[in-house]
Write an enzyme that holds these catalytic residues in place. Sequence first.
Site, PDB file in Angstrom:
ATOM      1  N   ASP A 164       0.757  -1.181  -0.073  1.00  0.00           N
ATOM      2  CA  ASP A 164      -0.014   0.066   0.003  1.00  0.00           C
ATOM      3  C   ASP A 164       0.930   1.350   0.074  1.00  0.00           C
ATOM      4  O   ASP A 164       1.947   0.981   0.316  1.00  0.00           O
ATOM      5  CB  ASP A 164      -0.880   0.066   1.282  1.00  0.00           C
ATOM      6  CG  ASP A 164      -1.963   1.136   1.179  1.00  0.00           C
ATOM      7  OD1 ASP A 164      -2.251   1.635  -0.078  1.00  0.00           O
ATOM      8  OD2 ASP A 164      -2.408   1.523   2.052  1.00  0.00           O
ATOM      9  N   CYS A 205     -14.137 -26.043  10.969  1.00  0.00           N
ATOM     10  CA  CYS A 205     -12.973 -25.655  10.556  1.00  0.00           C
ATOM     11  C   CYS A 205     -11.991 -26.541  10.480  1.00  0.00           C
ATOM     12  O   CYS A 205     -11.751 -27.325  11.560  1.00  0.00           O
ATOM     13  CB  CYS A 205     -12.357 -24.348  11.167  1.00  0.00           C
ATOM     14  SG  CYS A 205     -11.024 -23.816  10.781  1.00  0.00           S
ATOM     15  N   CYS A 243      -7.991 -25.676  14.915  1.00  0.00           N
ATOM     16  CA  CYS A 243      -9.195 -26.272  15.566  1.00  0.00           C
ATOM     17  C   CYS A 243      -8.963 -27.679  15.368  1.00  0.00           C
ATOM     18  O   CYS A 243      -9.873 -28.286  15.906  1.00  0.00           O
ATOM     19  CB  CYS A 243     -10.119 -25.793  14.339  1.00  0.00           C
ATOM     20  SG  CYS A 243     -10.550 -24.114  14.517  1.00  0.00           S
ATOM     21  N   HIS A 271      -5.971 -19.267  12.943  1.00  0.00           N
ATOM     22  CA  HIS A 271      -7.377 -19.544  12.714  1.00  0.00           C
ATOM     23  C   HIS A 271      -8.022 -18.322  12.024  1.00  0.00           C
ATOM     24  O   HIS A 271      -8.736 -19.006  11.055  1.00  0.00           O
ATOM     25  CB  HIS A 271      -8.039 -20.005  13.698  1.00  0.00           C
ATOM     26  CG  HIS A 271      -9.425 -19.930  13.538  1.00  0.00           C
ATOM     27  ND1 HIS A 271     -10.122 -21.123  13.130  1.00  0.00           N
ATOM     28  CD2 HIS A 271     -10.461 -18.842  13.769  1.00  0.00           C
ATOM     29  CE1 HIS A 271     -11.382 -20.861  12.989  1.00  0.00           C
ATOM     30  NE2 HIS A 271     -11.726 -19.625  13.435  1.00  0.00           N
ATOM     31  N   CYS A 324      -8.584 -26.165  10.225  1.00  0.00           N
ATOM     32  CA  CYS A 324      -7.252 -25.583  10.371  1.00  0.00           C
ATOM     33  C   CYS A 324      -6.401 -26.222  11.455  1.00  0.00           C
ATOM     34  O   CYS A 324      -7.251 -26.938  12.507  1.00  0.00           O
ATOM     35  CB  CYS A 324      -7.435 -24.174  10.304  1.00  0.00           C
ATOM     36  SG  CYS A 324      -7.528 -23.565  12.308  1.00  0.00           S
ATOM     37  N   ASP A 372      -8.465  -6.768   1.280  1.00  0.00           N
ATOM     38  CA  ASP A 372      -7.400  -7.102   2.431  1.00  0.00           C
ATOM     39  C   ASP A 372      -7.995  -6.613   3.648  1.00  0.00           C
ATOM     40  O   ASP A 372      -8.837  -5.528   3.610  1.00  0.00           O
ATOM     41  CB  ASP A 372      -5.967  -6.315   1.927  1.00  0.00           C
ATOM     42  CG  ASP A 372      -6.364  -4.858   2.299  1.00  0.00           C
ATOM     43  OD1 ASP A 372      -7.028  -3.961   1.659  1.00  0.00           O
ATOM     44  OD2 ASP A 372      -5.920  -4.384   3.441  1.00  0.00           O
TER      45      ASP A 372
END
Length: 374
Positions: free
Chosen positions: A92, A303, A308, A334, A305, A265
Amino acid sequence: MFEFTVHKQDSNSRARTGEIKTAHGSFATPVFMPVGTQATVKALDPSDLEEMHAGIILANTYHLYLRPGEDIVRKAGGLHRFMNWKGSILTDSGGFQVFSLSALRKIDEDGVWFSSHIDGSRHYLTPEKATAIQEALGADIIMCFDECAPYPCSYEEACKAVERTSRWAERCRAAQQRTDQALFGIIQGGTFEDLRRQSAAQICSIDLPGYAIGGLSVGEGKNEMHAMLDTVVPLMPETKPRYLMGVGEPEDLIEGVKRGIDMFDCVLPTRMARHGTAITSSGRLVVRNALYKEDFLPLDLECRCYVCQNYSRAYLRHLVKAGEILAHHLITYHNVYFLVNMMAEIREAIQKEELDIYRSSFYSRYRRNGMGGP
RNA sequence: GGAGGGAUACCCAAGCGGCCAAAGGGGGCAGACUGUAAAUCUGUUGGCGAUGCCUUCGAAGGUUCGAAUCCUUCUCCCUCCA
């Protein structure tokens, strides 16, 4: 190198899937880009991001210019090597700091004076300088230096920001020396439809490889944000990626995609994680709440991930309460996974012409302030 | 045995006659967070039938119109001297 290809256009909405190729690989769109302002996605290692298949991350010109200084990054071999991230990077321009550091800044036609938030020293950022810094940093996608007006803001103020942002966009393009970075323009206009249209027309008339919508999710309501997207997106070329800056929440991603956004984003997943809140399929789960003291379920039952699969709410709550640094890492992991994965699901839904089904199924489970319970 | 110092809300700690249900921390509880000045910020934290009432400042008595604050005794803790 920079290439954008549309793969599938949804027949019921402006949503589409596609692919962006940069010198650092390709990634599918719509995409969520985790934010790593200071050349680090806070609390995560690049290997974590790779593991969850994040294709592109963000870094910030203003922050890296102040510290460590773009020269050091350049000498390190560019941002990618400096931070050991092999995927794509977008920087940015510092335009958002025109908004967020308003108390420490002064704008004139040529550029913006900032007082460093680190040591108070005075710095002058111009479109040319922001471009030069971004060239030294070496991201794959760089952004035009823009003026992000606050909300609320008068019509006159928003209008000035639109016109200045257009002039600055031209200057950024003119200042570009490198040919291997994709410079994106930024549409402003606050919540004024005609200004948004004007800004879209002006910015998109400059031939750039991608266009962003800035100045949203700065305090206006969801309805206003959606209205602005509905106004602006149709004026943006279909062949170029459309990037909604600084957004968002899970519902914003769906609503944005539906309205034709390809890139997002947001600091929310990483910041909320550090503040002890998880984003789950049933809503926000404030991990530190006493409710989870003896709750041995994972953050999100759906989830897949790493967090999790291995940690309970009770343990994560304990880490948060104890101020343990691992809490930041695990909850950030997560949260970022959740949004990155959600985008993968959205792409799949678009591909199968099932975005509406996905959307209603999402809302049937998700409550903004949900408890994340089973 | 002698001489001092101290005991305040969950914890630490101010207060030393009325403006004290009692500063400030911590802890607890809750809320916020959208291109990161953010591991931050905000609210709340004795009990109620609540613009008021009730119970609280080691315990029990007392002085006073009025006491966490002054006096007496007691209990416990700390320091120094024997």
